[in-house]
Design a protein around this motif. Structure first.
Motif, PDB file in Angstrom:
ATOM      1  N   GLN A  64      26.996  55.915  -9.985  1.00 55.74           N
ATOM      2  CA  GLN A  64      25.679  55.429  -9.549  1.00 55.74           C
ATOM      3  C   GLN A  64      25.788  54.007  -8.995  1.00 55.74           C
ATOM      4  O   GLN A  64      25.150  53.678  -7.997  1.00 55.74           O
ATOM      5  N   LYS A  67      27.367  54.162  -5.588  1.00 55.68           N
ATOM      6  CA  LYS A  67      26.410  54.718  -4.628  1.00 55.68           C
ATOM      7  C   LYS A  67      25.424  53.646  -4.155  1.00 55.68           C
ATOM      8  O   LYS A  67      25.071  53.579  -2.986  1.00 55.68           O
ATOM      9  N   LYS A  68      25.023  52.781  -5.082  1.00 57.88           N
ATOM     10  CA  LYS A  68      24.127  51.676  -4.727  1.00 57.88           C
ATOM     11  C   LYS A  68      24.796  50.724  -3.740  1.00 57.88           C
ATOM     12  O   LYS A  68      24.164  50.164  -2.864  1.00 57.88           O
ATOM     13  N   HIS A  70      27.237  51.515  -1.620  1.00 56.36           N
ATOM     14  CA  HIS A  70      27.536  52.175  -0.336  1.00 56.36           C
ATOM     15  C   HIS A  70      26.610  53.370  -0.153  1.00 56.36           C
ATOM     16  O   HIS A  70      27.039  54.517  -0.243  1.00 56.36           O
ATOM     17  N   PRO A  71      25.319  53.105   0.106  1.00 47.77           N
ATOM     18  CA  PRO A  71      24.332  54.181   0.098  1.00 47.77           C
ATOM     19  C   PRO A  71      24.559  55.269   1.150  1.00 47.77           C
ATOM     20  O   PRO A  71      24.036  56.371   1.021  1.00 47.77           O
ATOM     21  N   HIS A  72      25.346  54.964   2.184  1.00 49.42           N
ATOM     22  CA  HIS A  72      25.579  55.965   3.241  1.00 49.42           C
ATOM     23  C   HIS A  72      26.707  56.930   2.873  1.00 49.42           C
ATOM     24  O   HIS A  72      27.038  57.811   3.640  1.00 49.42           O
ATOM     25  N   ARG A  73      27.327  56.728   1.705  1.00 50.99           N
ATOM     26  CA  ARG A  73      28.436  57.607   1.296  1.00 50.99           C
ATOM     27  C   ARG A  73      28.027  58.451   0.089  1.00 50.99           C
ATOM     28  O   ARG A  73      27.409  57.936  -0.835  1.00 50.99           O
ATOM     29  N   ASP A  74      28.414  59.721   0.081  1.00 47.95           N
ATOM     30  CA  ASP A  74      27.953  60.573  -1.028  1.00 47.95           C
ATOM     31  C   ASP A  74      28.998  61.579  -1.523  1.00 47.95           C
ATOM     32  O   ASP A  74      28.655  62.511  -2.244  1.00 47.95           O
ATOM     33  N   LEU A  95      25.771  63.055  -6.460  1.00 45.72           N
ATOM     34  CA  LEU A  95      26.800  63.026  -5.408  1.00 45.72           C
ATOM     35  C   LEU A  95      27.450  64.391  -5.246  1.00 45.72           C
ATOM     36  O   LEU A  95      27.231  65.297  -6.055  1.00 45.72           O
ATOM     37  N   ARG A 131      31.948  59.706   4.799  1.00 42.78           N
ATOM     38  CA  ARG A 131      31.082  60.021   3.666  1.00 42.78           C
ATOM     39  C   ARG A 131      31.765  59.774   2.327  1.00 42.78           C
ATOM     40  O   ARG A 131      31.129  59.836   1.285  1.00 42.78           O
ATOM     41  N   LEU A 133      32.937  58.262  -0.869  1.00 43.70           N
ATOM     42  CA  LEU A 133      32.564  57.095  -1.672  1.00 43.70           C
ATOM     43  C   LEU A 133      33.712  56.680  -2.582  1.00 43.70           C
ATOM     44  O   LEU A 133      33.997  55.499  -2.749  1.00 43.70           O
ATOM     45  N   ASN A 213      26.502  45.605 -10.451  1.00 45.95           N
ATOM     46  CA  ASN A 213      25.681  46.815 -10.324  1.00 45.95           C
ATOM     47  C   ASN A 213      25.672  47.647 -11.601  1.00 45.95           C
ATOM     48  O   ASN A 213      24.652  48.221 -11.967  1.00 45.95           O
TER      49      ASN A 213
END
Ligand SMILES: *Cc1c(COP(=O)(O)O)cnc(C)c1O
Length: 407
Positions: A64, A67-68, A70-74, A95, A131, A133, A213
């Motif tokens: 999590q 993800k915060k 690098h929000p464009h990667r999942d 994810l 994509r 992460l 984070n």
């Protein structure tokens, strides 16, 4: 159903004195928690340490946080043969699971295939956006994953290496501590791991951005409720009793406990660790040291016993034996493997398969891997067995297991 002496496949004993220490932890409250964190940071020489309710929760929180950032990667890439808790945590973090096949000789990534997957996923010239992460490197059963090699082939600084050292707290490779190789890593304090506080997760990192984070997310997590703490206490006491081979058949015979089953379940609880658990783990250094010695002695024995054509173990002749928490062996002869597992089940000798299936075989996830194939992982799921090495295994047990294997 077996009644009588039964050896658990994996165990990190909890002693009555640890439970007393758990109660003291409750009284000391926050200071117990602080002590545990400081102790871990010093021992591992890391800047940040965070404590969670389980290894799964630790991994989900790590993802999590990433993800915060690098929000464009999942997408999260993992080995296709590993513990089902790993994909559970990825899905829990919202994810997508990506798989890479493994090398059946090392149980690590198949690095040739990995390079191919990575060049597709993080090619700066690719028309698809990048994509990926994170890559999770796992030390399966304690066999160190080659994270140096992994670092060399990831040429995208936004891809974070998460080190899953769930089974490896206190383990070392050439004098370096496992859990200090990745950008961020975690240990499990679960029942069958290197050391147990009934349940628990420990996150380590030196990275300020990740820690910042993590801190925000963990601050928002609830504490254990009084009821949950009481349940942990009950569980600790039962573990201290039932982990004894004389009684282990009892919980094993109760189906709803689902002991030893590896389940895929993203719907797990995420909590801060309780001060009872922090207290329970107070003597972790001492326990790890003595458990490691016992496990190493059993592992050396299994390494000799499985030095036969019918078996392949993962021990390199010229290297020191890794700190294993179960001793993995590949048995290619299907009927021999079945005989060993059935006999062990009947006689309660603690030999079990590695994991029930490869990750692409999990019913709930199958559809995401349509058209992909992970033959080495699939084959290994059908060939692997693990021998118990934990401190509760006696020499007499070991002789019985030895005779069973020889047939
Ligand atoms: C046990 C384990 C986990 C999860 O830890 P829990 O504390 O059981 O949630 C994750 N990864 C691996 C490799 C494990 O063995």
């Amino acid at each position: 159903m077996r009644i009588g002496r039964t050896i658990p496949p994996a165990a990190a004993p909890i002693y009555p004195k640890d439970i007393v220490s758990g109660f003291k932890g409750i009284i000391r409250g926050n200071s117990e928690f602080e002590r545990f964190v400081t102790d871990i940071r010093e021992y591992f020489g890391v800047k940040y340490c965070f404590l969670l309710s389980s290894g799964r929760a630790a991994l989900a929180v790590i993802l999590q946080a990433l993800k915060k950032m690098h929000p464009h990667r999942d997408e999260v890439l993992i080995p296709a043969f590993t513990c089902f808790s790993v994909p559970s945590a990825i899905v829990r973090a919202g994810l997508k699971v990506k798989l890479c096949d493994i090398n059946p000789e090392t149980l690590d990534f198949d690095f040739i295939k990995l390079s191919r997957v990575l060049s597709r996923s993080c090619n700066p010239k690719s028309t698809e956006s990048n994509r990926l992460l994170s890559v999770i490197a796992v030390h399966p059963f304690g066999i160190p994953s080659d994270i140096h090699r992994l670092k060399k082939i990831i040429n995208d600084h936004e891809v974070t290496i998460v080190e899953d050292a769930a089974q490896s707290m206190g383990a070392e490779q050439n004098g370096n501590k496992l859990g200090t190789f990745g950008d961020v890593s975690f240990f499990s304090l679960g029942r069958g791991k290197a050391i147990s506080a009934v349940a628990g997760g420990v996150i380590l990192t030196n990275r300020d951005d990740i820690a910042c984070n993590l801190k925000k997310i963990i601050q928002g997590l609830p504490y254990c409720s009084l009821f949950e703490v009481l349940r942990l206490i009950g569980y600790a006491i039962s573990l201290a009793i039932f982990i004894d081979p004389l009684f282990f058949w009892i919980p094993r015979a109760i189906p709803f406990l689902r002991l030893g089953e590896t389940l895929y379940d993203p719907d797990f609880k995420m909590r801060k660790i309780s001060s009872f658990q922090a207290g329970l783990a107070r003597d972790w250094r001492g326990r790890i040291k003595s458990f490691r010695n016992a496990r190493a002695e059993h592992s050396r024995f299994w390494a000799r016993v499985t030095e036969q054509d019918r078996f392949s173990n993962f021990v390199k002749q010229d290297r020191v034996l890794p700190d294993l928490i179960r001793f993995p062996v590949r048995v290619e002869d299907e009927s021999l493997r079945k005989r060993i597992l059935d006999d062990s089940d009947k006689r309660g000798l603690g030999i079990v398969p590695g994991y029930p299936d490869s990750i692409d075989g999990i019913q709930e996830l199958k559809r995401s891997f349509e058209g992909e194939d992970f033959p080495a992982a699939r084959r290994l799921a059908r060939q692997l067995i693990t021998l118990p090495v934990h401190p509760i295994v006696s020499r007499k047990d070991r002789e019985k297991i030895h005779r069973l294997i020889l047939g």
